[in-house]
Enzyme design. Structure first.
Site, PDB file in Angstrom:
ATOM      1  N   ASN A 143      -5.878   3.579  10.927  1.00 23.34           N
ATOM      2  CA  ASN A 143      -5.263   2.335  11.398  1.00 23.34           C
ATOM      3  C   ASN A 143      -5.076   2.264  12.906  1.00 23.34           C
ATOM      4  OD1 ASN A 143      -3.487   4.451  10.267  1.00 23.34           O
ATOM      5  ND2 ASN A 143      -1.861   3.272  11.234  1.00 23.34           N
TER       6      ASN A 143
ATOM      7  N   CYS B 133       4.337   0.834  11.222  1.00 23.27           N
ATOM      8  CA  CYS B 133       5.207   1.564  10.299  1.00 23.27           C
ATOM      9  C   CYS B 133       5.857   2.781  10.934  1.00 23.27           C
ATOM     10  CB  CYS B 133       4.438   1.988   9.063  1.00 23.27           C
ATOM     11  SG  CYS B 133       3.718   0.589   8.240  1.00 23.27           S
TER      12      CYS B 133
ATOM     13  N   SER C 253      -3.578  -3.242   0.461  1.00 23.10           N
ATOM     14  CA  SER C 253      -2.580  -4.304   0.278  1.00 23.10           C
ATOM     15  C   SER C 253      -3.047  -5.632   0.848  1.00 23.10           C
ATOM     16  CB  SER C 253      -1.222  -3.897   0.861  1.00 23.10           C
ATOM     17  OG  SER C 253      -1.272  -3.800   2.242  1.00 23.10           O
TER      18      SER C 253
ATOM     19  N   GLN D  96      -6.843  -0.189   5.603  1.00 21.93           N
ATOM     20  CA  GLN D  96      -7.446  -0.837   6.776  1.00 21.93           C
ATOM     21  C   GLN D  96      -8.915  -1.184   6.559  1.00 21.93           C
ATOM     22  OE1 GLN D  96      -6.012  -2.048   9.373  1.00 21.93           O
ATOM     23  NE2 GLN D  96      -4.002  -1.103   9.231  1.00 21.93           N
TER      24      GLN D  96
ATOM     25  N   ALA E  64       0.834  -1.213   0.000  1.00 30.90           N
ATOM     26  CA  ALA E  64       0.000   0.000   0.000  1.00 30.90           C
ATOM     27  C   ALA E  64       0.866   1.260   0.000  1.00 30.90           C
ATOM     28  CB  ALA E  64      -0.933  -0.005   1.203  1.00 30.90           C
ATOM     29  N   THR E  65       2.003   1.198   0.669  1.00 28.23           N
ATOM     30  CA  THR E  65       2.893   2.371   0.704  1.00 28.23           C
ATOM     31  C   THR E  65       3.276   2.777  -0.713  1.00 28.23           C
ATOM     32  OG1 THR E  65       3.752   1.722   2.862  1.00 28.23           O
ATOM     33  CG2 THR E  65       5.119   3.226   1.574  1.00 28.23           C
TER      34      THR E  65
ATOM     35  N   THR F 120       8.892  -7.299 -13.423  1.00 26.55           N
ATOM     36  CA  THR F 120       8.184  -8.578 -13.532  1.00 26.55           C
ATOM     37  C   THR F 120       7.188  -8.711 -12.394  1.00 26.55           C
ATOM     38  OG1 THR F 120      10.083  -9.574 -14.589  1.00 26.55           O
ATOM     39  CG2 THR F 120       8.513 -11.091 -13.583  1.00 26.55           C
TER      40      THR F 120
HETATM   41  N1  PLP Z   1      -2.005   2.816   5.175  1.00 26.63           N
HETATM   42  C1  PLP Z   1      -2.536   2.341   6.310  1.00 26.63           C
HETATM   43  C2  PLP Z   1      -3.785   2.967   6.854  1.00 26.63           C
HETATM   44  C3  PLP Z   1      -1.924   1.296   6.982  1.00 26.63           C
HETATM   45  O1  PLP Z   1      -2.448   0.844   8.121  1.00 26.63           O
HETATM   46  C4  PLP Z   1      -0.733   0.742   6.446  1.00 26.63           C
HETATM   47  C5  PLP Z   1      -0.012  -0.314   7.172  1.00 26.63           C
HETATM   48  O2  PLP Z   1       0.019  -0.362   8.375  1.00 26.63           O
HETATM   49  C6  PLP Z   1      -0.230   1.262   5.254  1.00 26.63           C
HETATM   50  C7  PLP Z   1      -0.904   2.300   4.652  1.00 26.63           C
HETATM   51  C8  PLP Z   1       1.000   0.709   4.625  1.00 26.63           C
HETATM   52  O3  PLP Z   1       0.717  -0.575   4.118  1.00 26.63           O
HETATM   53  P1  PLP Z   1       1.838  -1.503   3.518  1.00 26.63           P
HETATM   54  O4  PLP Z   1       2.451  -2.207   4.681  1.00 26.63           O
HETATM   55  O5  PLP Z   1       1.119  -2.449   2.613  1.00 26.63           O
HETATM   56  O6  PLP Z   1       2.796  -0.647   2.801  1.00 26.63           O
END
Ligand code: PLP
Length: 409
Positions: A172, A347, A220, A200, A90-91, A261
């Protein structure tokens, strides 16, 4: 030398015969569902071709598996497959959405309206847009429950000046859910696009990009019982066309939006995780909500000066963030020893200082440092919740007593 962290074996048993430690941190990540694991394993050993290999059946099989997964990922959010770009997490999706959009709009408007309680992935991307892409970011404040004021959003967008409104679907740390449909309406009235970090929300509550009016969304696999290392960016098709500049140039994969890939086993696992979520989400969320409520009710009944952070009514069904006055959360977690919960987002757990989300709600440093996030999930049982209740109550009482003794002496 690397620091070795010793973790108790999952097989450690207590008198109730529960496997320990107990995992109540599903907002950080989830265990891969065995049904997903079986699909991923098959893919690693059997469907190992490169989907970009157009000249043989190994490539065709991998391409077919990828497209089937894309269908399931899209379907979960009511998108169509060609609106999904696979990424690594997701990042990355967030960075692609925000920076890709600003890059593609070089000479035009560059203002972004977001909020103070976004995930670090979004805040980091915004800092870069501000520092090196000449962007202008407006951070909306939130109230004590984690809600933005919609009239303030409308004022901040300003007619025609804002390129993007970026507000997360659900937070989150505290679970507060944004009124995305209303937000989309306000954004579109002023000619701005709406991006939402739905990491989330997807798999826990319904996300419908069409009904909600979402233009871009990130999420993600590892938050919904799929593997780590794979994410998705939804980019609405149709008019007005959304133009993004890719962050990773390469061989034209993902319709030129992301070179490299494809991670076929990860994507196949993501697809299966979304297919399962589509079938089971409603029932599962209800079950998990009951477990969350059981935990909260018991803790609030037994522990004076324990408060829920966030919006009690409008929250993710699995999320509970509780402040235990007079107790340091990290000390509490150590004392409970085998309950896996967290003090803040995984994170940003490496960074110093109190949670930026809790501070934005107006909590003092001390209140923020006394807060713990509990997030039960698919495999959490009632017995585990009861065990956790017992441990939390025991440890909070012990630490408060210890503190009172220290203060008297
Ligand atoms: N956005 C939110 C709200 C999250 O809770 C998270 C992960 O904790 C992320 C983004 C980042 O996700 P990823 O670990 O898939 O990069």
């Amino acid at each position: 030398m690397a620091k070795i962290i010793l973790r108790p074996e999952r097989s450690e048993k207590n008198s109730c015969n529960i496997g320990l430690p107990i995992y109540l941190d599903h907002n950080a990540t989830t265990q891969v569902d065995k049904r997903v694991f079986a699909k991923v394993g098959h893919c690693f050993t059997t469907v190992f071709g490169n989907p970009a290999s157009r000249d043989h059946s190994f490539g065709w099989d991998a391409a077919e598996a990828t497209e089937e997964a894309r269908y399931h990922v899209a379907d979960l959010i009511n998108a169509v497959p060609n609106e999904i770009v696979f990424t690594s997490c997701a990042t990355e999706s967030i960075n692609l959405a925000v920076k890709g959009l600003v890059q593609a709009n070089k000479a035009k408007k560059k203002a972004i309206v977001t909020s103070a309680i976004e995930h670090e992935a979004m805040l980091g991307a915004c800092r870069q847009v501000e520092a090196s892409m000449d962007g202008e970011i407006k951070y909306l404040p939130v109230d004590r429950s984690g809600n933005i004021a919609l009239d303030e959003l409308a004022r901040s967008i300003g007619m025609g000046k804002t390129l993007l409104v970026s507000l997360m679907f659900a937070n989150n740390e505290i679970g507060t859910i944004n009124p995305i449909r209303e937000i989309a309406r306000i954004a579109h009235e002023s000619g701005a696009l709406l991006f939402t970090d739905a990491t989330q929300a997807v798999g826990k509550i319904p996300v419908d990009v069409r009904e909600d009016g979402i233009d871009l969304a990130a999420f993600s696999a590892h938050k919904l019982y799929g593997p780590k290392g794979v994410g998705a960016l939804f980019i609405r098709g149709g008019e007005p066309k959304i133009k993004l500049e890719p962050l990773i140039a390469g061989g034209g994969q993902e319709r030129g939006m992301r070179g490299g890939t494809l991670n076929v086993p990860g994507i196949v696992g993501f697809g299966e995780a979304c297919r399962i979520a589509q079938m089971e989400m409603r029932e599962e969320s209800e079950r998990v909500r009951k477990l969350r409520d059981r935990l909260e009710e018991a803790l609030l009944a037994e522990l004076p000066d324990a408060h829920i952070n966030g919006d009690i009514k409008n929250r993710l069904p699995n999320t509970s963030n509780i402040a235990f006055a007079g107790v340091d959360a990290r000390t509490l977690i150590r004392d409970m020893h085998n309950i896996a919960v967290s003090t803040r987002s995984a994170c940003s757990s490496g960074s110093q200082g109190p949670s930026h989300v809790l501070k934005a709600l107006g909590l003092s440093d001390e209140q923020a440092y006394s807060s713990i996030r509990f997030s039960p999930g698919r495999y959490t049982t009632e017995e585990e919740i009861d065990y956790a209740i017992e441990r939390v109550i025991g440890s909070v009482r012990k630490l408060r007593k210890h503190r009172a003794t220290m203060e008297q002496s």
